[in-house]
Every structure is written in structure tokens, then in C-alpha cells.
Enzyme design. Sequence first.
Site, PDB file in Angstrom:
ATOM      1  CG  HIS A 176      -2.138   4.534   4.220  1.00 24.23           C
ATOM      2  ND1 HIS A 176      -3.442   4.574   4.656  1.00 24.23           N
ATOM      3  CD2 HIS A 176      -1.829   3.228   4.137  1.00 24.23           C
ATOM      4  CE1 HIS A 176      -3.910   3.356   4.815  1.00 24.23           C
ATOM      5  NE2 HIS A 176      -2.935   2.508   4.513  1.00 24.23           N
ATOM      6  CB  SER A 230      -0.933  -0.003   1.211  1.00 27.70           C
ATOM      7  OG  SER A 230      -1.694  -1.172   1.235  1.00 27.70           O
TER       8      SER A 230
END
Length: 499
Positions: free
Chosen positions: A356, A304
Site C-alpha cells: 500500500h 492493491s
Amino acid sequence: MAARDYYNSPDHTANPYHDDPSRQERGAVSPVGSPFDDHHTHPFARQHTDTSYLSASARSHGDSDPFDDNNAIPLSGRKSGAGSTQTITPMLPPEDPFVRDVDPRQKRGRPRRGGWFTGKITWVVYVLTVVQLIVFIVEIVRNAMLTNSPIATKPSFNPMIGPSPYVLINMGARYPPCMHYVASIQESTTVISWPCPNATELTGPSVSCSLSDLCGFGGVPDIVPGRTDNQAPHQWFRFIVPIFLHAGIVHIGFNMLLQMTLGRDVELLIGSVRFAIVYFASGIFGFVLGGNFAAAGIASTGCSGSLFGILAISLIDILYTWKDRPSPWKDIIFVCIDVIIAFVLGLLPGLDNFSHIGGFLMGFVLGICLLRSPKSIARRTIPEVTYTIASQDKQRHGLTAFAKDPREFFLHRRGVWWAWWILRAAALIGVTISFILLLKNFYVWMNTCSWCKYLSCLDVKVGGTSWCDIGNLHFTPNNSTSPARRDFFLSNAPSSGSF
């Protein structure tokens, strides 16, 4: 006589003025044209003095000649006649009179592709996707071998529909207790019992393993209660390996979908080498940032952080090519919605939002450093036509141009271009220093901040437990003779990184 009639006449060696004796008597000047003639609209029009370059088909369609005055010899400038199907490509300047430091023949904007297996092959995306799918199959098989079930259902169900978090830790997930010194672990005065990779319950033999058994990969140094000189764990590769691990079918499904769509577009846009640099740098930086500020008891996996770096590249490209896009607002809103949704999901329990944030920051900085400069900044102080004549066929783009002729690479650059390059260099130096300092902090200083946790959690209490306390390592002995136990039996699900 019209010029084309002259050239099409059988006797084209005849005197062009035989039909005008008065002009022959006056000794008229040649009709080729004087250097002061201002009837030509194109600076290169004077380079041609005949129409031999025209095809017979073009002449037969009656294309008009702007110099068709029945006297002048035709030059290169021509207008297409009505109904003509033939066109001539003259030497024209580019649409944009200035040059940017990319190949002007390349079309800007979102790359066009006919499908996943057409056009240029995006090797990095394909190889990464295949490897990650194979690794996920191995995760499922290993979980089935250890727990007799391919999907974790005990001691708690994995909402990602995947293996147990203990299996993921044993296979290389980012888990700080396996990577560096943790005071509450290394300085514990009692023996700590850890869940085994095959743990399916909260009590019993399956939760009586050592940290070395849980970490795997040859184990980590044994912890001796009461000693402060125990060697710290050293599994640094857990900053890299988790890029290829995923928490479940839901997790890998979302990530692979984004990787095979947006990831392919970005690799086509910036090339395979730069794509690989951004992909791995963003993923690693995200795990390093999370290792410093996320809860130590949360295991983090997934690509991610890498995909957030790719999202940052997409955002930069939209800003760079804003005027060249048919619907830039639509493009930028789409990317921003993706980023916002993923950040919000990262606030849920068990998710590492720092992956993230770190991946996006690294991708944004590398995008500024690796992508070619915006057109408005990269154009030179002289028109492209003049610069093209001066440079001829020399390669003058990117590192190849700099290696061939450094002087020409920097020739005719504007002040804003120099300022932009200084900013790019400063950004690259800054992110490199930040990476080094974060590693130093992770292994040596171990400083944290009281408010950083709120970047990855919401201060919501459920059952008397705050979401921001999930994953914190605390150990309390059950009694004077039994080993210490975890206050929180790991997290219900390991961090997936993002969607």
C-alpha cells in the site's frame, strides 16, 4: 435612417447621407469610426465593418445594435434583443486570461461518463480486469485440481474465500524465499521440508517437498546443507506477476470494484498510456518495498499497490482543480477515507501494508511528474489573448509542443513554473534512485530496520504470538534425524495487498 434599414433597403447603393443635405454639404467624415473611438468595449470589435455575417432570422428578431443612432454603419458589437433566439459568437478572450499547459477546451474536474460502456473506451482498465478475472478462475481450477476443493479449507480456511497460499506461491506470488538469498534458508545445516502446492495438512507427505517444488516455474537451485556457495533463487518476475493474482473472491471483488470505478475515471483523466505507466510502476514498487521490509514468510498478491497509485493520482487531481470543483472537500474526504481504511486493514496479520505504502508513494510522485501543472503555476506572464494571437493555431501543449517548438514551449513562463519543473525532475530522479537502491538492497545488502515492521502490523499478542512475528522464517529440527520444519507453517492467508 437606421443602419439595418440601410442594408435592407432595395437601393443600398444610394448615398447614406441623402436624408441629411446639411451633412453632405459639410463633407462629413465617414461614420466607420476613428482609431481613437473609445466606444468599443471589445478589442476585436473593429475587425467587422458590416452585418453580412448576421442571419436573416437574427435580423428579423429585432436584435438591437449599440451603434443604432440612425447614422452610424453598424460594427460587430451587438446586444441580443428581447425575445431573440439567435446569438452571435464573437471573438472573445477566454474566461481565464492566462493559459495553463493543458488544452483549454478540456473540462476540468472529475470526468463525466454515462456508464461503463459509453463514451471513450478505457482499454487499459478493461484489459487488466479481464486478464485478472481469467487468472483468478485459473487459480480456483488449479486449487481444485491439487486439493480437491476450489476454496482452501485445510489446513486452515482462507478468509478471502480463495485458493491455498501454497497454490498462489506456486503460481507466482511474491515470496522472498523463491526470489533471493535468505540466510536462514541457504545457510541451514539441515534439510528443510516445505509444504507442497497440494498441502492440506500440517504433517505427512504433502509437507515434504523441496523449495524448488513449492516455487515452481522450473524450480530454484537446490539447497545443500553446510554449503555457503549455493546459488540464490532468481525468480525476479515475482515483482510483476502478483499484480494479476488475488487471494480470493473477497479480495478480487473489492479490487475490481475500485478498478472499474475510480480506475476508469483516472484513465479518462490522464490517458491510457500514462495510466498504464502509473498502474504498473506503483504495483511493482509496492512489491519491491514489501520484499525488503515485510516478513519473508508472507506471500503477497493483488493489484492493491497499483490501485493505491491510482488513489494518489485522484488526490493530486483534486488538489490541482480545487477551485473548479463544486464540492472539493467532499471529494478529498472520500479519497482520504479510502486510503486510511486500507492502511488500517494493512496492519492486520497476513497483510502486506508495504505494498500500500509503496504504491501510494510511487503514484504520488508519478502524478506530480506526469500530470500537467496546476493552473496557478502553469499560467504565463502575458494574457492568454496576446499569447493566442502570437501562436495562432500552433499546438503548444505537452510533449508535442516541446517537440515542435521548444522555444515557444518555454516562452513567457514565470519563475514559479521553472521551480515547479525542477521539483518534478528531482522527484522523478529521486524515485528512480530509490527503486534501484531497494533492488540492490533486496539482492545484495539485505539490510532492514527494527521498526519498519510496525508499518505493516500491530504489536498485539494472541495466544502468546505477536502479530509482528507472523511470517518470520525460523527453522528448528524436530530431532537429530528429521528435517527442519517451519516454526510457522506459512501464514494462514497470503497477503492480499489491500482493499
